[in-house]
Design a protein around this motif. Sequence first.
Motif, PDB file in Angstrom:
ATOM      1  N   VAL A   1       0.858  -1.188  -0.062  1.00  0.00           N
ATOM      2  CA  VAL A   1      -0.223   0.005  -0.057  1.00  0.00           C
ATOM      3  C   VAL A   1       0.933   1.458  -0.048  1.00  0.00           C
ATOM      4  N   GLY A   2       0.508   2.099  -1.073  1.00  0.00           N
ATOM      5  CA  GLY A   2       1.456   3.497  -1.070  1.00  0.00           C
ATOM      6  C   GLY A   2       0.688   4.281  -2.274  1.00  0.00           C
ATOM      7  N   GLY A   3       1.004   5.425  -2.492  1.00  0.00           N
ATOM      8  CA  GLY A   3       0.373   6.218  -3.507  1.00  0.00           C
ATOM      9  C   GLY A   3       0.390   5.697  -4.881  1.00  0.00           C
ATOM     10  N   ALA A   4       1.581   5.286  -5.380  1.00  0.00           N
ATOM     11  CA  ALA A   4       1.723   4.720  -6.845  1.00  0.00           C
ATOM     12  C   ALA A   4       1.066   3.699  -7.099  1.00  0.00           C
ATOM     13  N   GLU A   5       1.033   2.784  -6.013  1.00  0.00           N
ATOM     14  CA  GLU A   5       0.446   1.317  -5.963  1.00  0.00           C
ATOM     15  C   GLU A   5      -1.083   1.343  -5.938  1.00  0.00           C
ATOM     16  N   ARG A   6      -1.608   2.439  -5.289  1.00  0.00           N
ATOM     17  CA  ARG A   6      -3.004   2.551  -5.272  1.00  0.00           C
ATOM     18  C   ARG A   6      -3.316   3.237  -6.594  1.00  0.00           C
ATOM     19  N   HIS A   7      -2.598   3.959  -7.378  1.00  0.00           N
ATOM     20  CA  HIS A   7      -2.843   4.561  -8.695  1.00  0.00           C
ATOM     21  C   HIS A   7      -2.976   3.405  -9.349  1.00  0.00           C
ATOM     22  N   LEU A   8      -2.158   2.574  -9.412  1.00  0.00           N
ATOM     23  CA  LEU A   8      -2.116   1.289 -10.475  1.00  0.00           C
ATOM     24  C   LEU A   8      -3.446   0.651 -10.389  1.00  0.00           C
ATOM     25  N   VAL A   9      -3.911   0.338  -8.932  1.00  0.00           N
ATOM     26  CA  VAL A   9      -4.848  -0.561  -8.794  1.00  0.00           C
ATOM     27  C   VAL A   9      -6.227   0.119  -9.283  1.00  0.00           C
TER      28      VAL A   9
ATOM     29  N   GLY B   1      -9.533  -2.925 -23.340  1.00  0.00           N
ATOM     30  CA  GLY B   1      -8.869  -3.771 -24.390  1.00  0.00           C
ATOM     31  C   GLY B   1      -7.410  -3.999 -24.468  1.00  0.00           C
ATOM     32  N   PHE B   2      -6.562  -3.267 -23.253  1.00  0.00           N
ATOM     33  CA  PHE B   2      -5.214  -3.412 -23.099  1.00  0.00           C
ATOM     34  C   PHE B   2      -4.854  -4.522 -22.695  1.00  0.00           C
ATOM     35  N   LYS B   3      -3.654  -5.153 -23.008  1.00  0.00           N
ATOM     36  CA  LYS B   3      -3.228  -6.508 -22.515  1.00  0.00           C
ATOM     37  C   LYS B   3      -2.071  -5.969 -21.333  1.00  0.00           C
ATOM     38  N   LEU B   4      -2.451  -6.083 -20.190  1.00  0.00           N
ATOM     39  CA  LEU B   4      -1.582  -5.589 -19.137  1.00  0.00           C
ATOM     40  C   LEU B   4      -0.796  -6.692 -18.272  1.00  0.00           C
ATOM     41  N   SER B   5       0.409  -6.205 -18.119  1.00  0.00           N
ATOM     42  CA  SER B   5       1.119  -7.066 -16.894  1.00  0.00           C
ATOM     43  C   SER B   5       1.917  -6.034 -15.966  1.00  0.00           C
ATOM     44  N   VAL B   6       2.131  -6.549 -14.855  1.00  0.00           N
ATOM     45  CA  VAL B   6       2.809  -5.727 -13.941  1.00  0.00           C
ATOM     46  C   VAL B   6       4.270  -6.599 -13.451  1.00  0.00           C
ATOM     47  N   TYR B   7       5.265  -5.991 -13.172  1.00  0.00           N
ATOM     48  CA  TYR B   7       6.231  -6.600 -12.802  1.00  0.00           C
ATOM     49  C   TYR B   7       6.766  -6.057 -11.441  1.00  0.00           C
ATOM     50  N   THR B   8       6.736  -6.830 -10.520  1.00  0.00           N
ATOM     51  CA  THR B   8       7.169  -6.375  -9.182  1.00  0.00           C
ATOM     52  C   THR B   8       8.555  -6.724  -8.992  1.00  0.00           C
ATOM     53  N   ILE B   9       9.610  -5.628  -8.425  1.00  0.00           N
ATOM     54  CA  ILE B   9      11.026  -6.214  -8.372  1.00  0.00           C
ATOM     55  C   ILE B   9      11.461  -6.959  -7.022  1.00  0.00           C
ATOM     56  N   THR B  10      10.515  -6.860  -6.067  1.00  0.00           N
ATOM     57  CA  THR B  10      10.916  -7.628  -4.760  1.00  0.00           C
ATOM     58  C   THR B  10       9.905  -8.618  -4.452  1.00  0.00           C
ATOM     59  N   HIS B  11       8.575  -8.321  -4.607  1.00  0.00           N
ATOM     60  CA  HIS B  11       7.644  -9.145  -4.190  1.00  0.00           C
ATOM     61  C   HIS B  11       6.274  -8.524  -4.525  1.00  0.00           C
ATOM     62  N   LYS B  12       5.027  -9.443  -4.743  1.00  0.00           N
ATOM     63  CA  LYS B  12       3.922  -8.853  -5.380  1.00  0.00           C
ATOM     64  C   LYS B  12       3.286  -7.954  -4.502  1.00  0.00           C
ATOM     65  N   GLY B  13       3.004  -8.264  -3.010  1.00  0.00           N
ATOM     66  CA  GLY B  13       2.634  -7.165  -2.381  1.00  0.00           C
ATOM     67  C   GLY B  13       1.047  -7.168  -2.073  1.00  0.00           C
ATOM     68  N   LYS B  14       0.584  -6.545  -1.030  1.00  0.00           N
ATOM     69  CA  LYS B  14      -0.866  -6.662  -0.534  1.00  0.00           C
ATOM     70  C   LYS B  14      -1.774  -6.402  -1.644  1.00  0.00           C
ATOM     71  N   LEU B  15      -1.479  -5.390  -2.678  1.00  0.00           N
ATOM     72  CA  LEU B  15      -2.626  -5.231  -3.572  1.00  0.00           C
ATOM     73  C   LEU B  15      -2.572  -5.875  -4.767  1.00  0.00           C
ATOM     74  N   ALA B  16      -1.674  -6.726  -5.138  1.00  0.00           N
ATOM     75  CA  ALA B  16      -1.691  -7.587  -6.243  1.00  0.00           C
ATOM     76  C   ALA B  16      -3.017  -8.514  -6.246  1.00  0.00           C
ATOM     77  N   SER B  17      -3.510  -8.726  -5.458  1.00  0.00           N
ATOM     78  CA  SER B  17      -4.696  -9.626  -5.756  1.00  0.00           C
ATOM     79  C   SER B  17      -5.805  -8.775  -6.141  1.00  0.00           C
ATOM     80  N   VAL B  18      -5.703  -7.506  -5.900  1.00  0.00           N
ATOM     81  CA  VAL B  18      -6.924  -6.650  -6.809  1.00  0.00           C
ATOM     82  C   VAL B  18      -6.635  -6.496  -8.257  1.00  0.00           C
ATOM     83  N   LEU B  19      -5.322  -6.501  -8.547  1.00  0.00           N
ATOM     84  CA  LEU B  19      -5.093  -6.552 -10.160  1.00  0.00           C
ATOM     85  C   LEU B  19      -5.122  -7.941 -10.777  1.00  0.00           C
ATOM     86  N   GLU B  20      -4.931  -9.211  -9.909  1.00  0.00           N
ATOM     87  CA  GLU B  20      -4.939 -10.488 -10.375  1.00  0.00           C
ATOM     88  C   GLU B  20      -6.463 -10.656 -10.641  1.00  0.00           C
TER      89      GLU B  20
END
Length: 123
Positions: free
Chosen positions: A14-22, A32-51
């Motif tokens: 949870v952070g500002g940029a992360e909430r913006h992406l969500v 219709g955009f095909k989107l992927s997110v690459y997280t450098i260290t770990h997925k994080g708490k908000l990943a499930s919202v995008l998945e």
Amino acid sequence: MAGKILYVIGNLDVGGAERHLVQILPRLAEQGFKLSVYTITHKGKLASVLEDAGIEVVEPCCAALLRKLPKFLQKHLLLSSSIPSFCYLVLRHRPAIIHFFLPEAYLLGGLSSLLLGRRIRIM
């Protein structure tokens, strides 16, 4: 399909940029955009919202294993292991645009993506 976009960020805790992406990415996926997110260290708490919205979230290949190591080793090993994982993801997905968020992604992903050929990079 409108196009492939890869987003790169340190993690989706949870952070500002992360909430913006969500907030934004599910709407882009609906368009219709095909989107992927690459997280450098770990997925994080908000990943499930995008998945749940059908957006692929990818972390470095051995991130789960490295998180079992002592903390002082984790960060350096995660950063160094994320470069080959990121390069593989870019070569596999061939995104038209790679959008980087925050300094960690600028440095690691931005420099790596220069080696992978001509793509639009946004920072």
